[in-house]
Design a protein around this motif. Sequence first.
Motif, PDB file in Angstrom:
ATOM      1  N   THR A   1       0.880  -1.080   0.043  1.00 34.08           N
ATOM      2  CA  THR A   1       0.127  -0.033  -0.033  1.00 34.08           C
ATOM      3  C   THR A   1       0.741   1.193   0.085  1.00 34.08           C
ATOM      4  OG1 THR A   1      -0.054   0.273   2.284  1.00 34.08           O
ATOM      5  CG2 THR A   1      -1.767  -1.108   1.165  1.00 34.08           C
ATOM      6  N   GLN A   2       0.225   2.290  -0.552  1.00 34.54           N
ATOM      7  CA  GLN A   2       0.869   3.515  -0.579  1.00 34.54           C
ATOM      8  C   GLN A   2       0.824   4.230   0.697  1.00 34.54           C
ATOM      9  OE1 GLN A   2       2.768   4.496  -3.190  1.00 34.54           O
ATOM     10  NE2 GLN A   2       3.031   6.503  -3.120  1.00 34.54           N
ATOM     11  N   PRO A   3       1.790   4.852   1.225  1.00 31.60           N
ATOM     12  CA  PRO A   3       1.813   5.428   2.540  1.00 31.60           C
ATOM     13  C   PRO A   3       0.969   6.811   2.424  1.00 31.60           C
ATOM     14  CG  PRO A   3       4.157   5.345   1.985  1.00 31.60           C
ATOM     15  CD  PRO A   3       3.550   4.796   0.957  1.00 31.60           C
ATOM     16  N   SER A   4       0.031   6.825   3.634  1.00 26.20           N
ATOM     17  CA  SER A   4      -0.853   7.942   3.541  1.00 26.20           C
ATOM     18  C   SER A   4      -0.440   9.081   4.448  1.00 26.20           C
ATOM     19  CB  SER A   4      -2.338   7.650   3.630  1.00 26.20           C
ATOM     20  OG  SER A   4      -2.331   7.038   4.957  1.00 26.20           O
ATOM     21  N   PHE A   5      -0.550  10.448   4.131  1.00 25.03           N
ATOM     22  CA  PHE A   5      -0.454  11.502   5.182  1.00 25.03           C
ATOM     23  C   PHE A   5      -1.331  12.432   4.876  1.00 25.03           C
ATOM     24  CE2 PHE A   5       2.039  15.174   6.379  1.00 25.03           C
ATOM     25  CZ  PHE A   5       2.272  14.892   7.620  1.00 25.03           C
ATOM     26  N   ASP A   6      -1.873  12.880   5.962  1.00 32.39           N
ATOM     27  CA  ASP A   6      -2.829  13.825   6.156  1.00 32.39           C
ATOM     28  C   ASP A   6      -2.196  14.870   7.292  1.00 32.39           C
ATOM     29  OD1 ASP A   6      -4.787  15.874   6.452  1.00 32.39           O
ATOM     30  OD2 ASP A   6      -6.448  14.570   7.137  1.00 32.39           O
ATOM     31  N   LEU A   7      -1.791  15.885   6.495  1.00 30.37           N
ATOM     32  CA  LEU A   7      -0.733  16.993   7.495  1.00 30.37           C
ATOM     33  C   LEU A   7      -1.720  17.536   8.731  1.00 30.37           C
ATOM     34  CD1 LEU A   7       1.756  18.056   7.330  1.00 30.37           C
ATOM     35  CD2 LEU A   7       0.714  20.214   6.187  1.00 30.37           C
ATOM     36  N   LYS A   8      -2.772  17.486   8.686  1.00 29.53           N
ATOM     37  CA  LYS A   8      -3.933  17.521   9.867  1.00 29.53           C
ATOM     38  C   LYS A   8      -3.394  16.868  11.301  1.00 29.53           C
ATOM     39  CE  LYS A   8      -7.472  17.140   7.791  1.00 29.53           C
ATOM     40  NZ  LYS A   8      -8.940  17.075   7.314  1.00 29.53           N
ATOM     41  N   THR A   9      -3.012  15.543  10.801  1.00 33.06           N
ATOM     42  CA  THR A   9      -2.832  14.619  12.006  1.00 33.06           C
ATOM     43  C   THR A   9      -1.581  15.042  12.591  1.00 33.06           C
ATOM     44  OG1 THR A   9      -1.599  12.965  10.689  1.00 33.06           O
ATOM     45  CG2 THR A   9      -4.023  12.701  10.906  1.00 33.06           C
ATOM     46  N   ALA A  10      -0.734  15.768  12.142  1.00 32.38           N
ATOM     47  CA  ALA A  10       0.499  16.190  12.902  1.00 32.38           C
ATOM     48  C   ALA A  10       0.465  17.688  13.621  1.00 32.38           C
ATOM     49  CB  ALA A  10       1.730  16.291  11.824  1.00 32.38           C
ATOM     50  N   PHE A  11      -0.483  18.224  13.054  1.00 32.56           N
ATOM     51  CA  PHE A  11      -0.396  19.634  13.703  1.00 32.56           C
ATOM     52  C   PHE A  11      -1.673  19.901  14.333  1.00 32.56           C
ATOM     53  CE2 PHE A  11       2.708  19.554  10.415  1.00 32.56           C
ATOM     54  CZ  PHE A  11       3.714  20.141  10.985  1.00 32.56           C
ATOM     55  N   MET A  12      -2.603  19.229  14.315  1.00 35.10           N
ATOM     56  CA  MET A  12      -3.851  19.266  15.122  1.00 35.10           C
ATOM     57  C   MET A  12      -4.533  18.052  15.944  1.00 35.10           C
ATOM     58  SD  MET A  12      -5.860  21.441  11.876  1.00 35.10           S
ATOM     59  CE  MET A  12      -7.288  21.765  12.877  1.00 35.10           C
ATOM     60  N   PRO A  13      -4.624  18.276  17.124  1.00 38.76           N
ATOM     61  CA  PRO A  13      -4.775  17.198  18.236  1.00 38.76           C
ATOM     62  C   PRO A  13      -6.300  16.799  18.286  1.00 38.76           C
ATOM     63  CG  PRO A  13      -4.457  19.226  19.412  1.00 38.76           C
ATOM     64  CD  PRO A  13      -4.189  19.463  18.003  1.00 38.76           C
ATOM     65  N   VAL A  14      -6.961  16.529  17.333  1.00 42.91           N
ATOM     66  CA  VAL A  14      -8.291  16.153  17.165  1.00 42.91           C
ATOM     67  C   VAL A  14      -8.599  15.159  16.080  1.00 42.91           C
ATOM     68  CG1 VAL A  14      -9.130  18.455  18.178  1.00 42.91           C
ATOM     69  CG2 VAL A  14      -9.189  18.027  15.631  1.00 42.91           C
ATOM     70  N   PHE A  15      -7.576  14.460  15.482  1.00 42.30           N
ATOM     71  CA  PHE A  15      -7.828  13.600  14.358  1.00 42.30           C
ATOM     72  C   PHE A  15      -7.256  12.152  15.087  1.00 42.30           C
ATOM     73  CE2 PHE A  15      -7.639  17.456  12.283  1.00 42.30           C
ATOM     74  CZ  PHE A  15      -9.007  17.402  11.665  1.00 42.30           C
TER      75      PHE A  15
END
Length: 175
Positions: A2-16
């Motif tokens: 599988t291709q790695p996924s990345f959603d920038l919100k998960t690194a900088f917003m503590p609600v995900f």
Amino acid sequence: MTQPSFDLKTAFMPVFRSTEDEFWIGLGVIAALDALRISFSPAAGVLSWLVIAFFASTVFINRYRALGKPTALALAALAGATVIKIITGLFGMASRAYPEFVAFLEYQGVNMDDPAAVQAAAYDPAIQQAYQERLTSDPEFAMAILHAGAWPSMWGFWLVLAAVGYWTARSTVRS
């Protein structure tokens, strides 16, 4: 594969919630920002480090949330890494300051071959005051001592977070 996924919100917003890939990429991005912070100003200060610590805790919080574990574990990871950061920083600073202190004692006329004289001089309030004045009168010397602790403290912090992160990333989701 599988291709790695990345959603920038998960690194900088503590609600995900974050996947294992998002967790590692988030930690990597924040560690790189911390390295840049140290590169530009090794004595950057507490405020800039608190921003780094906040985002590091955010990545852990989001991973723990995805795993169904208490998010307070992120504070434990951060506290442990901070303790190691302080200890390694102090060792780095001491490794820079010690030779200078020995030279200072020699300049003060202390016989460095006599351990009792060295110990007595090190605890002498007058010599301690004179060394303190040396530190305050020579900002370049004081900054050199601070700079000596910057990289070791950063490495200590991130190695602890990487170790805890390895365990965290491989954890399974609670049912």
